[in-house]
Write an enzyme that holds these catalytic residues in place. Structure first.
Site, mmCIF file in Angstrom:
data_model
loop_
_atom_site.group_PDB
_atom_site.id
_atom_site.type_symbol
_atom_site.label_atom_id
_atom_site.label_comp_id
_atom_site.label_asym_id
_atom_site.label_seq_id
_atom_site.Cartn_x
_atom_site.Cartn_y
_atom_site.Cartn_z
ATOM 1 N N THR A 133 0.683 -6.966 2.031
ATOM 2 C CA THR A 133 -0.096 -7.693 3.069
ATOM 3 C C THR A 133 -1.666 -7.338 2.989
ATOM 4 O O THR A 133 -2.400 -8.148 2.908
ATOM 5 C CB THR A 133 0.363 -7.423 4.527
ATOM 6 N N CYS A 134 -2.070 -6.190 2.955
ATOM 7 C CA CYS A 134 -3.374 -5.606 2.920
ATOM 8 C C CYS A 134 -4.348 -6.326 1.924
ATOM 9 O O CYS A 134 -5.056 -6.860 2.141
ATOM 10 C CB CYS A 134 -3.373 -4.168 2.956
ATOM 11 N N ASP A 176 4.745 -0.533 7.739
ATOM 12 C CA ASP A 176 5.250 -0.901 8.911
ATOM 13 C C ASP A 176 6.535 -1.401 9.026
ATOM 14 O O ASP A 176 6.782 -1.585 10.276
ATOM 15 C CB ASP A 176 4.569 -2.466 8.572
ATOM 16 N N HIS A 178 -32.402 9.874 13.414
ATOM 17 C CA HIS A 178 -33.338 8.702 14.312
ATOM 18 C C HIS A 178 -34.186 7.890 13.492
ATOM 19 O O HIS A 178 -34.751 8.291 12.613
ATOM 20 C CB HIS A 178 -34.101 9.652 15.162
ATOM 21 N N GLU A 200 -26.826 8.295 16.709
ATOM 22 C CA GLU A 200 -27.113 9.578 17.068
ATOM 23 C C GLU A 200 -26.717 9.625 18.803
ATOM 24 O O GLU A 200 -26.966 10.860 19.310
ATOM 25 C CB GLU A 200 -28.808 9.396 16.987
ATOM 26 N N TYR A 246 -5.436 -7.155 17.034
ATOM 27 C CA TYR A 246 -6.677 -7.101 16.104
ATOM 28 C C TYR A 246 -6.756 -8.399 15.593
ATOM 29 O O TYR A 246 -7.874 -8.847 14.885
ATOM 30 C CB TYR A 246 -5.863 -6.234 14.914
ATOM 31 N N GLU A 277 9.303 -5.799 -6.279
ATOM 32 C CA GLU A 277 8.306 -6.691 -5.418
ATOM 33 C C GLU A 277 8.850 -7.936 -5.854
ATOM 34 O O GLU A 277 8.455 -8.269 -6.964
ATOM 35 C CB GLU A 277 6.785 -6.401 -5.736
ATOM 36 N N GLY A 282 1.701 -10.579 17.190
ATOM 37 C CA GLY A 282 2.125 -9.317 16.648
ATOM 38 C C GLY A 282 2.998 -9.584 15.379
ATOM 39 O O GLY A 282 3.072 -10.691 14.876
ATOM 40 N N ARG A 322 -2.452 -13.210 27.247
ATOM 41 C CA ARG A 322 -1.653 -13.215 28.584
ATOM 42 C C ARG A 322 -2.176 -12.282 29.233
ATOM 43 O O ARG A 322 -1.670 -12.000 30.515
ATOM 44 C CB ARG A 322 -0.201 -13.324 28.089
ATOM 45 N N LYS A 336 -9.296 -10.775 4.462
ATOM 46 C CA LYS A 336 -10.146 -10.827 6.132
ATOM 47 C C LYS A 336 -11.547 -10.282 5.851
ATOM 48 O O LYS A 336 -12.396 -10.832 6.450
ATOM 49 C CB LYS A 336 -8.950 -10.143 7.048
ATOM 50 N N CYS A 374 -6.252 -6.826 5.212
ATOM 51 C CA CYS A 374 -7.423 -6.398 5.322
ATOM 52 C C CYS A 374 -8.599 -6.947 4.366
ATOM 53 O O CYS A 374 -9.656 -7.076 4.818
ATOM 54 C CB CYS A 374 -7.347 -4.915 4.916
ATOM 55 N N ALA A 393 -10.190 0.264 13.429
ATOM 56 C CA ALA A 393 -11.297 -0.548 13.841
ATOM 57 C C ALA A 393 -10.971 -1.711 13.880
ATOM 58 O O ALA A 393 -9.999 -2.210 13.061
ATOM 59 C CB ALA A 393 -12.338 -0.243 12.774
ATOM 60 N N SER A 401 0.775 -1.389 0.093
ATOM 61 C CA SER A 401 -0.049 0.187 -0.070
ATOM 62 C C SER A 401 0.746 1.384 0.133
ATOM 63 O O SER A 401 0.534 1.955 -1.001
ATOM 64 C CB SER A 401 -0.958 -0.142 1.333
ATOM 65 N N GLU A 452 -10.050 -10.649 15.567
ATOM 66 C CA GLU A 452 -10.911 -10.720 14.137
ATOM 67 C C GLU A 452 -10.959 -12.337 13.828
ATOM 68 O O GLU A 452 -12.163 -12.632 13.546
ATOM 69 C CB GLU A 452 -10.349 -9.919 12.972
HETATM 70 P P1 NDP Z 1 -1.125 -7.004 17.936
HETATM 71 O O1 NDP Z 1 0.333 -6.310 18.196
HETATM 72 O O2 NDP Z 1 -2.210 -6.133 17.603
HETATM 73 O O3 NDP Z 1 -1.242 -8.115 19.132
HETATM 74 C C1 NDP Z 1 -0.573 -9.086 19.418
HETATM 75 C C2 NDP Z 1 -0.922 -9.798 20.391
HETATM 76 O O4 NDP Z 1 -0.240 -10.907 20.814
HETATM 77 C C3 NDP Z 1 -1.213 -9.158 21.954
HETATM 78 O O5 NDP Z 1 -2.355 -9.570 22.614
HETATM 79 C C4 NDP Z 1 -0.196 -9.537 22.877
HETATM 80 O O6 NDP Z 1 -0.467 -9.535 24.098
HETATM 81 C C5 NDP Z 1 0.133 -10.969 22.265
HETATM 82 N N1 NDP Z 1 1.610 -11.371 22.425
HETATM 83 C C6 NDP Z 1 2.382 -10.973 22.006
HETATM 84 N N2 NDP Z 1 3.628 -11.702 22.200
HETATM 85 C C7 NDP Z 1 3.236 -12.424 22.789
HETATM 86 C C8 NDP Z 1 3.990 -13.797 23.347
HETATM 87 N N3 NDP Z 1 5.264 -13.998 23.568
HETATM 88 N N4 NDP Z 1 2.977 -14.567 24.298
HETATM 89 C C9 NDP Z 1 1.673 -14.323 24.216
HETATM 90 N N5 NDP Z 1 1.003 -13.475 23.728
HETATM 91 C C10 NDP Z 1 1.796 -12.453 23.171
HETATM 92 O O7 NDP Z 1 -0.638 -7.876 16.715
HETATM 93 P P2 NDP Z 1 -1.481 -8.677 15.697
HETATM 94 O O8 NDP Z 1 -0.723 -9.755 15.210
HETATM 95 O O9 NDP Z 1 -3.023 -8.808 16.163
HETATM 96 O O10 NDP Z 1 -1.556 -7.504 14.658
HETATM 97 C C11 NDP Z 1 -0.304 -6.898 14.104
HETATM 98 C C12 NDP Z 1 -0.542 -5.362 13.373
HETATM 99 O O11 NDP Z 1 -1.506 -5.608 12.490
HETATM 100 C C13 NDP Z 1 -1.551 -4.676 14.413
HETATM 101 O O12 NDP Z 1 -0.823 -3.942 15.323
HETATM 102 C C14 NDP Z 1 -2.324 -3.766 13.311
HETATM 103 O O13 NDP Z 1 -1.687 -2.586 13.282
HETATM 104 C C15 NDP Z 1 -2.268 -4.525 12.215
HETATM 105 N N6 NDP Z 1 -3.754 -5.016 12.115
HETATM 106 C C16 NDP Z 1 -4.654 -3.927 11.836
HETATM 107 C C17 NDP Z 1 -6.165 -4.471 11.510
HETATM 108 C C18 NDP Z 1 -7.301 -3.679 11.522
HETATM 109 O O14 NDP Z 1 -6.992 -2.473 11.178
HETATM 110 N N7 NDP Z 1 -8.574 -4.183 11.616
HETATM 111 C C19 NDP Z 1 -6.381 -6.021 11.257
HETATM 112 C C20 NDP Z 1 -5.209 -6.742 11.553
HETATM 113 C C21 NDP Z 1 -3.680 -6.162 11.731
HETATM 114 P P3 NDP Z 1 -0.008 -7.916 24.941
HETATM 115 O O15 NDP Z 1 -1.100 -7.146 24.735
HETATM 116 O O16 NDP Z 1 0.244 -8.420 26.193
HETATM 117 O O17 NDP Z 1 1.173 -7.697 24.365
#
Ligand code: NDP
Length: 448
Positions: free
Chosen positions: A41-42, A302, A437, A442, A176, A34, A262, A197, A50, A47, A340, A14, A180
């Protein structure tokens, strides 16, 4: 010194594509590398596919509700293979759209992995190209937790090509992606366990969103195991056996385990060591203009780990191109970026959370407005769903600092609410706006 290109972009996602196209509008000669499918990814594994699966997952609820509205609904079954085929067909179509957009803009696309030889030279396979400016837009990759047997867990990329719907689905992580996919699979009929956790999902979101959405997911049947971590995954004849520790120290067997713990910038093999580009905590360090520590090398999206969302990468890329090729001094504002979570119900947010606002402005200067109610749609259905809407307001200035919502169409509603918040609207401005309404939205202009 003359170069092959005015701008060379590494990464056709993107951010990279948006920057490349904008730069050509100013007459720049642009190349782009590329190694995978165009769109990043998107488009390919995030996105878009998904969101299509989210739409697909809405139907079971609607079939149920339809009966309450007087419809006779026959037996409804899901053909998983057909659903994934439709989803992937749309991804293929979009790949073609991106290729045509780049062709139309006269961007030369190289199919390969670009690596730095020096600050102006890249190697793509056997070919070498030089460029005055180089933009790194390589995105990120999922990162798995370091536990024995984690190789048995899939990453979100694989969710769109699973040969069949898993009966027992375990999600690791409460961000996220985990939330989802947990929600999608649960709605489609899988038995879902989400291992997080912390006590609540979606760290960083307003607490009311976290609590309200988590309760809603639990009510819908998702088994959320809070304060729990996995210690191992083992492949057995019955499936993948997970052992956990914490509040739920047990074993559980799954057909598919999704690691959604993550994402990290994808910097390996880029050859950054052949430049003086600085990397901090695994992400490319950039200033407000997305410029790295090397004046002709820039990075967006990213791989810079600022706010990892597609529209942010696009704005960063366009701001870069406007500044460097369009003679405009543009930086992207990372304040009040709405986002969102596409669960059912959706969660959406913009601006300060209650906790952030109290921390920044002091507890006494913050007023919270909150509404919880069932929309007209649910007044006649067996299935009940309550929406939650919340405004965070600074008392001294009357400014609305944040808006948060869980409920139907929250993403669509929040996109509109983000505009006045970005403009600095006050609670009085919200109150002076006439309600539509009956609607859920609202509540945002009638809260007292
Ligand atoms: P996130 O960073 O949002 O969440 C990671 C989750 O994994 C958290 O709950 C985190 O816990 C947990 N975690 C991390 N390390 C460990 C570990 N070692 N053991 C156990 N739990 C762990 O990552 P995602 O992979 O869900 O998404 C990545 C990114 O993609 C997002 O940050 C977002 O920017 C983007 N995204 C956006 C979407 C949207 O806009 N709708 C949809 C999908 C992705 P803790 O909170 O404790 O750190």
């Amino acid at each position: 010194m003359s170069y092959d290109y005015d701008l060379f972009v590494i990464g056709g996602g993107s951010g990279g594509i948006a920057a490349a196209r904008r730069a050509t509008e100013y007459g720049a000669k642009v190349g782009l590398a590329e190694f995978d499918r165009l769109g990043g990814t998107c488009v390919n594994r995030g996105c878009i596919p998904k969101k299509l699966m989210v739409y697909g997952s809405h139907f079971p609820h609607w079939f149920e509700d339809a009966k309450d509205y007087g419809w006779s609904v026959g037996e409804a079954t899901l053909d998983w293979t057909k659903m994934t085929k439709v989803v992937n067909g749309e991804v293929d179509r979009l790949n073609g759209v991106y290729q045509r957009m780049l062709d139309k803009a006269d961007v030369t696309v190289y199919r390969g992995y670009a690596q730095f030889i020096d600050a102006h030279t890249l190697k793509i396979g056997e070919e070498k190209v030089t460029a005055d400016k180089i933009l790194i837009a390589v995105g990120g990759i999922p990162e798995k937790a370091d536990v024995p047997g984690i190789e048995h867990a899939i990453i979100s990329d694989a969710m769109f090509t699973l040969p069949q719907q898993p009966k027992r689905f375990v999600v690791l992580g409460g961000g996220y992606i985990g939330v989802e996919f947990g929600c999608i699979l649960n709605a489609l009929g899988s038995q879902v366990t989400q291992i997080i956790r912390r006590p609540y999902i979606l760290r960083g979101f307003d607490h009311d969103i976290r609590e309200h959405l988590q309760n809603s997911l639990i009510e819908q049947g998702v088994n959320v195991w809070g304060n729990t971590e996995i210690t191992s995954i083992e492949k057995t004849k019955e499936g993948f056996k997970l052992t956990t520790t914490g509040d739920r120290a047990e074993t559980i067997t799954a057909d598919v385990v999704l690691a959604a713990t993550g994402r990290i910038p994808r910097l390996e093999k880029l050859g950054l060591e052949n430049t003086s580009v600085e990397v901090n905590n695994g992400a490319i360090a950039v200033n407000d203009y997305s410029c790295t520590t090397v004046p002709n090398i820039f990075a967006v999206g990213d791989c810079t780990d600022r706010i990892n969302l597609t529209p942010v990468a696009i704005q960063e890329g366009r701001a870069f191109a406007d500044t460097e090729f369009g003679g405009k001094d543009r930086i992207m504002s990372h304040e009040n970026v709405p986002s969102a979570v596409f669960t059912s119900p959706e969660a959406a947010t913009v601006g300060f959370t209650e906790a952030e606002a109290k921390e920044q402005f002091g507890e006494d200067d913050i007023q919270i407005y909150r509404a919880r109610f069932g929309s007209t749609y649910f007044s006649v259905t067996q299935r009940k769903e309550k929406a939650m809407l919340k405004l965070v307001v600074q008392k001294s200035s009357d400014r609305v600092l944040g808006a948060h919502m869980v409920g139907e169409a929250a993403a669509e509603i929040m996109q509109g609410v983000a505009i006045p918040i970005k403009m600095g609207a006050t609670k009085a401005d919200f109150d002076a706006t006439v309600a539509i309404h009956p609607s859920v939205a609202e509540e945002f202009v009638t809260m007292r």
